[in-house]
Structures are given as C-alpha cells and as structure tokens.
Design a protein around this motif. Sequence first.
Motif, PDB file in Angstrom:
ATOM      1  N   VAL A  14      -5.169  -1.787  15.103  1.00  0.00           N
ATOM      2  CA  VAL A  14      -4.222  -0.810  14.546  1.00  0.00           C
ATOM      3  C   VAL A  14      -3.000  -1.532  13.972  1.00  0.00           C
ATOM      4  O   VAL A  14      -2.554  -1.229  12.858  1.00  0.00           O
ATOM      5  CB  VAL A  14      -3.805   0.231  15.615  1.00  0.00           C
ATOM      6  N   LEU A  15      -2.478  -2.493  14.720  1.00  0.00           N
ATOM      7  CA  LEU A  15      -1.326  -3.249  14.218  1.00  0.00           C
ATOM      8  C   LEU A  15      -1.700  -4.052  12.963  1.00  0.00           C
ATOM      9  O   LEU A  15      -0.918  -4.119  12.013  1.00  0.00           O
ATOM     10  CB  LEU A  15      -0.774  -4.163  15.307  1.00  0.00           C
ATOM     11  N   GLY A  21      -1.625  -2.648   5.507  1.00  0.00           N
ATOM     12  CA  GLY A  21      -1.136  -1.566   4.650  1.00  0.00           C
ATOM     13  C   GLY A  21       0.191  -1.910   4.001  1.00  0.00           C
ATOM     14  O   GLY A  21       0.407  -1.649   2.814  1.00  0.00           O
ATOM     15  N   LEU A  22       1.080  -2.535   4.763  1.00  0.00           N
ATOM     16  CA  LEU A  22       2.376  -2.961   4.216  1.00  0.00           C
ATOM     17  C   LEU A  22       2.181  -4.003   3.113  1.00  0.00           C
ATOM     18  O   LEU A  22       2.801  -3.909   2.046  1.00  0.00           O
ATOM     19  CB  LEU A  22       3.255  -3.504   5.334  1.00  0.00           C
ATOM     20  N   LEU A  23       1.317  -4.979   3.352  1.00  0.00           N
ATOM     21  CA  LEU A  23       1.041  -6.007   2.338  1.00  0.00           C
ATOM     22  C   LEU A  23       0.399  -5.400   1.086  1.00  0.00           C
ATOM     23  O   LEU A  23       0.712  -5.803  -0.037  1.00  0.00           O
ATOM     24  CB  LEU A  23       0.145  -7.102   2.914  1.00  0.00           C
ATOM     25  N   GLU A  24      -0.475  -4.420   1.282  1.00  0.00           N
ATOM     26  CA  GLU A  24      -1.089  -3.756   0.135  1.00  0.00           C
ATOM     27  C   GLU A  24      -0.047  -2.980  -0.672  1.00  0.00           C
ATOM     28  O   GLU A  24      -0.088  -2.984  -1.905  1.00  0.00           O
ATOM     29  CB  GLU A  24      -2.216  -2.831   0.588  1.00  0.00           C
ATOM     30  N   LYS A  89      -2.983   3.679   5.007  1.00  0.00           N
ATOM     31  CA  LYS A  89      -3.056   2.876   6.228  1.00  0.00           C
ATOM     32  C   LYS A  89      -1.751   2.933   7.012  1.00  0.00           C
ATOM     33  O   LYS A  89      -1.757   3.116   8.231  1.00  0.00           O
ATOM     34  CB  LYS A  89      -3.371   1.419   5.895  1.00  0.00           C
ATOM     35  N   LEU A  90      -0.630   2.787   6.312  1.00  0.00           N
ATOM     36  CA  LEU A  90       0.661   2.860   7.008  1.00  0.00           C
ATOM     37  C   LEU A  90       0.884   4.243   7.616  1.00  0.00           C
ATOM     38  O   LEU A  90       1.379   4.347   8.742  1.00  0.00           O
ATOM     39  CB  LEU A  90       1.798   2.524   6.055  1.00  0.00           C
TER      40      LEU A  90
END
Length: 174
Positions: A14-15, A21-24, A89-90
């Motif tokens: 999950v982490l 998600g943040l990188l995407e 994702k985020l």
Amino acid sequence: MKERVLDLVFLIGVLFKGLDGLLELVGGAVLLFVTPGQVQRAAERVTARELAEDPHDLVANLVVHGAAHLHGRSVWFVAAYLLLHGLVKLAIVVALLVGTRRIYPWAMAALGAFLAFQLYELIVRPSVAVAVLTVLDAVIIWLTWREWRRGRELRTTWRQTVAWVFRRPQPREA
C-alpha cells in the motif's frame, strides 16, 4: 507468523502504491510541460553512465527506448495516463489510511480496472516491466481482498503489524 508477514507485505504494498502514485503524478505533470526531445535527452543523460558500463542493461535500454518513441499525441496519452493512474492510486491509499472498510471494494475495483488494462497491454505489446507490475498489482488486490474479508481497517492492521515488527522480546522466567 505467516499472517503477520502477509500483513507486512500488504502494508508495504500500500505504501509503495502511494509512492508510485505520487511519482506518476509528478511524471505526468512534467510530461505536460516538456517536449519529447527534452525527455529523450534527459533519458540519455540519466542512463549514459550505466550504458557505458553495461551496454545491455535492461532498465537503461528500456528508458532510452521508451523516450525515443515519445512523440506528439503519445506524450499527451502517457501524461494523461500517468496523471489519472497516479491520482487514483493516491486516492486509494489516502482513503485506505483514513477511511473505513467500505473503501476496500472500491480500491479493488479501481486496481482491477488498471490490471485489466495492463493485461491488454501485455497481449498487444508484451514487456517485462508491465508483466512485473501486473503481478505486483494482482498480489496487492489479493492482499486487499484478504484484509477486507478479515474485517479490519488499515489503521488496525498498521498498528498491529508495527507492534509485531518492533516488539520487544519478553524476558524469560527463571
């Protein structure tokens, strides 16, 4: 012991999804403001040292190859895909962290939709990277389903797993 290890894998997954998600999101936003030529030059700079040491390095070659094939509409598609994928994702990770068990089916459905797209991509354009991501996403979906069936919120799993990981050994009685 097996249950605790699966809990730990779930939490790490999950982490990782949140970080991914943040990188995407960042990558998608960057693609909106740079040209395909700038992306290609950056990819060549980033991979130059590795390719000088090992011209057959798989990851470095994939980065250079992918950057070389970006043009016009494909940049917009990749940017939109990264932004949407990263945002979803985020949102899933944040909802799991602060939400209730009701978010689990939605999270599994969203990840399942991305999994279906990745399976389509594997059929149309097979790649090792997409295959690995597909397997990881399938594992995360299974672990999410497992947590949902167990009736626990992520906060509970988090607390119990952290306590287990950092537990202090109990002194032995004489």
